[in-house]
Design an enzyme around this catalytic site. Structure first.
Site, PDB file in Angstrom:
ATOM      1  CB  ILE A 172      -0.964  -0.009   1.201  1.00 31.84           C
ATOM      2  CG1 ILE A 172      -1.919  -1.203   1.093  1.00 31.84           C
ATOM      3  CG2 ILE A 172      -1.745   1.301   1.279  1.00 31.84           C
ATOM      4  CD1 ILE A 172      -2.749  -1.433   2.332  1.00 31.84           C
ATOM      5  CG  ASP A 174       9.344  -0.038   5.999  1.00 29.16           C
ATOM      6  OD1 ASP A 174       9.908  -0.767   6.842  1.00 29.16           O
ATOM      7  OD2 ASP A 174       8.404  -0.431   5.288  1.00 29.16           O
ATOM      8  CB  ALA A 195      -1.970   1.538   8.726  1.00 25.70           C
ATOM      9  NE  ARG A 196      -5.595  -3.847  11.354  1.00 22.64           N
ATOM     10  CZ  ARG A 196      -6.120  -3.987  10.143  1.00 22.64           C
ATOM     11  NH1 ARG A 196      -6.353  -2.897   9.408  1.00 22.64           N
ATOM     12  NH2 ARG A 196      -6.402  -5.180   9.657  1.00 22.64           N
ATOM     13  CG  ASP A 251     -10.738   3.742   6.547  1.00 26.89           C
ATOM     14  OD1 ASP A 251     -11.943   4.045   6.432  1.00 26.89           O
ATOM     15  OD2 ASP A 251     -10.302   2.603   6.276  1.00 26.89           O
ATOM     16  CD  GLU A 277     -11.661   0.173  13.358  1.00 30.65           C
ATOM     17  OE1 GLU A 277     -12.130  -0.834  12.780  1.00 30.65           O
ATOM     18  OE2 GLU A 277     -10.666   0.797  12.934  1.00 30.65           O
ATOM     19  CG  HIS A 289     -11.483  -0.503   9.166  1.00 24.10           C
ATOM     20  ND1 HIS A 289     -10.931  -1.027  10.309  1.00 24.10           N
ATOM     21  CD2 HIS A 289     -10.678  -0.918   8.145  1.00 24.10           C
ATOM     22  CE1 HIS A 289      -9.862  -1.739  10.010  1.00 24.10           C
ATOM     23  NE2 HIS A 289      -9.693  -1.688   8.703  1.00 24.10           N
ATOM     24  CG  LEU A 290     -16.160   2.022   4.722  1.00 22.38           C
ATOM     25  CD1 LEU A 290     -17.179   3.060   4.265  1.00 22.38           C
ATOM     26  CD2 LEU A 290     -16.678   0.618   4.450  1.00 22.38           C
TER      27      LEU A 290
END
Length: 341
Positions: free
Chosen positions: A176, A195, A254-255, A279, A284, A303-304
């Protein structure tokens, strides 16, 4: 070959069946179970996460089944005990959080995931959130609906900002993050990546790879794309947000566990963050009393990011390819847990 498709209302059983028939040469005896997600939210089931509460349905369907393909099926130890012939589980997700991989390996059952199935969708949603936040599109849309026509928003201090020429930081450079970087490059943005696991030799030539501490003060927008692990939980907290330049924009698709949302709401209130787009959240659905609901200049979606028809179709195709490889004696791409030797 007896194959069970345990699809749902997103990754449909007909999609899985059609993909399997197209990719697998061996004769298949297909059966199916339709799980209730997303019409019924997923949750923790026994020892696995993000699964449909459907252990009994799987237990009833699994005897004699050699291959199971699912997205939300709860392959718990209890379910695996009933899988008397199972050799392979394919999980149509980036990671098999709904599968007890240790218990599967103990029983000689291989587990395969389908990473990258939602990379296009999640990357496009990231860019959409970034643009919407930078240009205050939801706020101005609501204003027009309410009868406003605010020419004062042309004032310099009220204006949004452009992606062209901006420095954007990405935390994480997997499937992603890499796609987001390429879209940003097409916008003429400068892309910096933090990263520590990314191979510098495999980075796109227009990307600058730097440590997180060096990246933060250099970017006007930050987007999160790291996996949530023990090492990355809380990766972006108050100190990291404070290190961003005043007026920066923050996006997370992401999270939720990567980010301290309390620090975010404080930074939005003070103006240190100009805007944000989210998102994903630490819990949630988002609580009714969450301060994010009343924070200024926030774009929120439930979360879409991965919710496109193409994601479902791609998941089915990747799953079918994994089954074909496994049956042909090849190592499937996305193999997570090989059978115990």
């Amino acid at each position: 070959m007896k194959v069970l498709t345990a699809g749902d209302h997103f990754v449909l059983n007909p999609l899985l069946a059609d993909a399997l028939r197209a990719r697998v040469d061996a004769p298949l005896e297909l059966s199916e179970v339709t799980l209730p997600w997303p019409l019924t939210p997923f949750g923790r089931v026994a020892e696995v996460d993000e699964a449909s509460d459907a252990e009994d349905a799987l237990i009833a369907a699994l005897p004699g089944v050699e291959v199971a393909v699912t997205q939300m099926g709860p392959f718990t130890e209890r379910v695996l005990e009933a899988a008397d012939a199972l050799k392979l589980i394919v999980c149509c997700r980036g990671g098999p959080v709904n599968i007890n991989t240790a218990a599967a390996a103990e029983r000689g059952i291989a587990v395969v995931a389908t990473p990258g199935r939602n990379a296009v969708a999640a990357a496009e949603h990231t860019i959409a959130l970034l643009l919407a936040a930078m240009r205050a599109i939801p706020r101005t849309h609501a204003g027009v609906l309410a009868g406003e026509w605010r020419s004062d928003l042309y004032a310099f201090e009220e204006c949004g900002r452009e992606l062209g020429g901006a420095a954007v930081g990405l935390v994480g450079y997997g499937a992603i993050g890499r796609r987001v970087a390429r879209v940003l490059h097409a916008f003429d943005a400068r892309v910096l990546v933090a990263d520590p696991y990314a191979d510098p030799a495999a980075m796109d030539p227009f990307v600058e790879q730097v440590p997180l501490a060096e990246l933060l003060p250099r970017v006007g927008a930050l987007s999160l794309h790291a996996r949530l692990t023990a090492d990355t939980r809380g990766l972006i907290g108050a100190a990291e947000i404070a290190a961003l330049p005043r007026g920066a924009v923050l996006v997370n698709t992401a999270r939720g566990g990567l980010l301290d949302y309390g620090a975010v709401t404080g930074a939005l209130a003070s103006g240190h963050l100009a805007a944000a787009g989210f998102d994903v959240f630490p819990e949630e659905p988002l609580a009714a009393d969450s301060p994010l609901r009343s924070s200024p200049n926030v774009v929120l979606t439930p979360h879409l990011a991965g919710a496109t028809r193409q994601t479902a179709e791609r998941a089915a195709a990747l799953a079918a390819g994994a089954v074909a490889d496994f049956l042909a004696g090849r190592t499937p791409e996305g193999l997570v847990a090989p059978p115990a030797s």
